[in-house]
Write an enzyme that holds these catalytic residues in place. Structure first.
Site, PDB file in Angstrom:
ATOM      1  N   ASP A  46       0.892  -1.288  -0.172  1.00 55.34           N
ATOM      2  CA  ASP A  46       0.061   0.101   0.004  1.00 55.34           C
ATOM      3  C   ASP A  46       0.800   1.093   0.134  1.00 55.34           C
ATOM      4  O   ASP A  46       2.152   1.190   0.413  1.00 55.34           O
ATOM      5  CB  ASP A  46      -0.863  -0.132   1.233  1.00 55.34           C
ATOM      6  CG  ASP A  46      -1.647   1.242   1.566  1.00 55.34           C
ATOM      7  OD1 ASP A  46      -2.357   1.641   0.657  1.00 55.34           O
ATOM      8  OD2 ASP A  46      -1.398   1.757   2.526  1.00 55.34           O
ATOM      9  N   ASP A  48      -0.269   5.182   0.961  1.00 59.39           N
ATOM     10  CA  ASP A  48      -0.500   6.108   1.645  1.00 59.39           C
ATOM     11  C   ASP A  48      -0.356   5.655   3.256  1.00 59.39           C
ATOM     12  O   ASP A  48      -1.078   4.543   3.278  1.00 59.39           O
ATOM     13  CB  ASP A  48      -1.604   6.982   1.510  1.00 59.39           C
ATOM     14  CG  ASP A  48      -1.545   7.628   0.201  1.00 59.39           C
ATOM     15  OD1 ASP A  48      -0.525   8.507  -0.012  1.00 59.39           O
ATOM     16  OD2 ASP A  48      -2.448   7.403  -0.671  1.00 59.39           O
ATOM     17  N   GLU A 337      12.635   8.978  26.243  1.00 66.12           N
ATOM     18  CA  GLU A 337      13.157   8.896  27.449  1.00 66.12           C
ATOM     19  C   GLU A 337      14.877   8.430  27.298  1.00 66.12           C
ATOM     20  O   GLU A 337      15.100   7.189  27.207  1.00 66.12           O
ATOM     21  CB  GLU A 337      12.723   7.687  28.205  1.00 66.12           C
ATOM     22  CG  GLU A 337      10.855   7.748  28.246  1.00 66.12           C
ATOM     23  CD  GLU A 337      10.651   8.950  29.278  1.00 66.12           C
ATOM     24  OE1 GLU A 337      11.355   8.992  30.311  1.00 66.12           O
ATOM     25  OE2 GLU A 337       9.537   9.365  29.162  1.00 66.12           O
TER      26      GLU A 337
HETATM   27  N1  RBF Z   1       8.990   1.461  28.454  1.00 63.55           N
HETATM   28  C1  RBF Z   1       7.736   0.425  28.174  1.00 63.55           C
HETATM   29  O1  RBF Z   1       6.756   0.361  28.698  1.00 63.55           O
HETATM   30  N2  RBF Z   1       8.157  -0.697  27.263  1.00 63.55           N
HETATM   31  C2  RBF Z   1       9.359  -0.616  26.669  1.00 63.55           C
HETATM   32  O2  RBF Z   1       9.725  -1.639  25.724  1.00 63.55           O
HETATM   33  C3  RBF Z   1      10.466   0.241  27.346  1.00 63.55           C
HETATM   34  N3  RBF Z   1      11.827   0.393  26.670  1.00 63.55           N
HETATM   35  C4  RBF Z   1      12.580   1.144  27.016  1.00 63.55           C
HETATM   36  C5  RBF Z   1      13.812   1.133  26.750  1.00 63.55           C
HETATM   37  C6  RBF Z   1      15.003   2.023  27.179  1.00 63.55           C
HETATM   38  C7  RBF Z   1      16.216   1.893  26.530  1.00 63.55           C
HETATM   39  C8  RBF Z   1      14.692   2.916  28.116  1.00 63.55           C
HETATM   40  C9  RBF Z   1      15.752   3.921  28.453  1.00 63.55           C
HETATM   41  C10 RBF Z   1      13.131   2.933  28.622  1.00 63.55           C
HETATM   42  C11 RBF Z   1      12.271   2.179  28.390  1.00 63.55           C
HETATM   43  N4  RBF Z   1      11.073   2.330  28.534  1.00 63.55           N
HETATM   44  C12 RBF Z   1      10.233   1.326  28.328  1.00 63.55           C
HETATM   45  C13 RBF Z   1      10.446   3.369  29.357  1.00 63.55           C
HETATM   46  C14 RBF Z   1      10.448   3.256  30.809  1.00 63.55           C
HETATM   47  O3  RBF Z   1       9.105   2.949  31.211  1.00 63.55           O
HETATM   48  C15 RBF Z   1      10.801   4.645  31.230  1.00 63.55           C
HETATM   49  O4  RBF Z   1      11.771   5.242  30.967  1.00 63.55           O
HETATM   50  C16 RBF Z   1      10.065   5.091  32.562  1.00 63.55           C
HETATM   51  O5  RBF Z   1       8.716   4.737  32.423  1.00 63.55           O
HETATM   52  C17 RBF Z   1      10.447   6.518  32.883  1.00 63.55           C
HETATM   53  O6  RBF Z   1       9.468   7.390  32.595  1.00 63.55           O
HETATM   54 MG    MG Z   2      12.839  10.828  32.854  1.00 66.39          MG
END
Ligand code: RBF
Ligand code: MG
Ligand code: ADP
Length: 405
Positions: A46, A48, A337
């Site tokens: 697809d 778009d 993050e």
């Molecule tokens: N949060 C998720 O819910 N799922 C993820 O797969 C996930 N992977 C992350 C990978 C990295 C390298 C980092 C630094 C953060 C990740 N987080 C993920 C976010 C994490 O939940 C977040 O840093 C905290 O919630 C702080 O706000």
């Molecule tokens: Mg933070």
């Protein structure tokens, strides 16, 4: 599956089948090899929302045009527009906003800009890959053929990569009717059941399944995955496509668990994040303002990325980060993050942070427990730590962007 069967299923029984057979055996031995779901011999794409960032452009263009009519785009139309023809989309906008013009008028005003749409991350890579391996590819879009031609003309090498291009004006009924996909199978001279459709919209997925094809859905709108039950697989972005799952040649650009991407830069003062006490988890993340970078956030699929981070007055550090809605916490807002892979003795709120993002690791995921989320993030950190020593990534450590003056 025997080699002979494999050969007979392949569209062109010549060299390609032998190469594919060879590849299948070779990548079956690779540790990253994915389980085979089904063997296909061609792909139907697809346009778009799947190859082109239509949703980004829709909001950009419509925003500008609605201002002209004294209206403000509120983003809710994105849901209504997904998978519709340009005419239907325009009709929705004209009606919803009560614009003082005919749908046709509105379309002719926006078409010239509408056509210069950026490729979605992974689209170029996918098209070049299929072409290099001589996999037959059809482009099947609800847009009129003429618009398709215009849109793809802005992207080098695309037109030549499609064996077949079908527009919505070449069939009686557009998606969700299977007609357009059946016509693609017809022109490719490949049986429907041996074709893999890649689609972002629900009507497109419905059409692909009704045509008897395998369907990978790449929803272009967030948090919609539950609606795509009928697809054979739902992936987060084209970066997550594993062609070997469908018996097609695997991408060979993954290096030590990372996928190099076109580097992008982002920077600004560190602001307060969700205040969730990530430090308690041992994973503090230095947040940047999301409003200021909404375009960049829109442009990049959610997922885990890595690169280099520069902090004024402190130095340059390895960095791994997530972009997205953090499914474990089900955030309402898309954020970045970044976790700097260094132990700091104090906070650095307000300090200028510069990031160069160089590669992709995996899609965001949900986890059964906080412990498993933390373990996965540490795994990401180790992958980034190692990868950034590769010359390919290491050279960006000296980028002047990181050392602000
Ligand atoms: N949060 C998720 O819910 N799922 C993820 O797969 C996930 N992977 C992350 C990978 C990295 C390298 C980092 C630094 C953060 C990740 N987080 C993920 C976010 C994490 O939940 C977040 O840093 C905290 O919630 C702080 O706000
Ligand atoms: Mg933070
Ligand atoms: P917030 O929700 O405000 O982002 P966090 O618990 O995520 O709070 O802590 C992030 C803050 O911690 C950053 O803004 C930064 O000032 C500080 N910090 C300390 N070490 C690090 C690190 N290694 N990576 C990122 N931020 C760090």
């Amino acid at each position: 599956m025997s080699g002979l069967q494999l050969v007979s299923m392949w569209h062109d029984p010549g060299t390609r089948a032998l190469r594919l057979n060879h590849n299948l055996h070779r990548f079956a031995r690779m540790s990253t090899a994915q389980p085979l779901k089904k063997l296909v011999s061609g792909v139907v794409l697809d346009l778009d929302g799947t190859l082109l960032n239509t949703d980004g452009i829709v909001s950009e263009i419509l925003k500008a045009f609605l201002v002209k009519y004294g209206k403000q785009w509120d983003g809710r139309e994105a849901l209504k527009i997904a998978g519709k023809t340009p005419f239907e989309s325009a009709a929705v906008i004209v009606e919803d906003y009560g614009l003082p013009c005919a749908t046709e008028e509105f379309i002719s005003e926006i078409t010239p800009i509408w056509c210069k749409i950026k490729a979605l991350p992974g689209a170029n890579r996918l098209i070049k890959h299929m072409r290099r391996h001589e996999v037959p590819v059809a482009l099947a879009s609800n847009s009129p053929k003429e618009n398709i031609e215009t849109k793809i003309s802005y992207h080098q090498g695309w037109k030549e990569s499609f064996s077949v291009i079908i527009g919505g004006d070449e069939v009686r009924n557009g998606k969700p009717s299977p007609e357009i996909f059946l016509e693609a199978a017809n022109r490719l001279k490949i049986e429907s059941s041996n074709l893999l459709v890649i689609e972002d919209s629900l009507p497109g997925v419905t059409a692909g399944k009704a045509a008897g094809m395998e369907v990978v859905a790449v929803p272009s709108l967030p948090k919609q995955n539950h609606l795509y039950n009928s697809a054979d697989e739902v992936i987060n972005s084209l970066l997550d496509l594993r062609p070997e799952k469908w018996g097609l040649p695997p991408f060979q650009d993954w290096i030590k668990g990372t996928l190099p991407i076109e580097p992008w830069h982002i920077g600004g003062p560190v602001i307060k994040g969700f205040g969730r006490g990530s430090k308690v988890l041992g994973i503090p993340t230095a947040n940047l303002s999301t409003e200021e970078f909404s375009d960049l956030l829109l442009e990049h699929p959610s997922g885990v990325y890595f690169g280099w981070a520069g902090l004024s007055a402190r130095g340059i550090y390895k960095m791994v980060m997530s972009i997205g809605w953090n499914p474990y916490f089900d955030n309402k807002e898309k954020t970045m993050e970044p976790w700097l892979l260094h132990k700091f003795n104090e906070d650095f709120y307000g300090e200028e942070l510069r990031l160069i993002i160089l590669g992709y690791i995996r899609p965001e995921a949900n986890f059964p427990s906080l412990e498993s989320l933390i373990a996965k993030i540490h795994e990401d950190g180790e992958i980034a730590e190692k990868a950034l020593d590769l010359p390919l990534y290491a050279k960006y450590r000296d980028d002047p962007y990181l050392k602000m003056s």
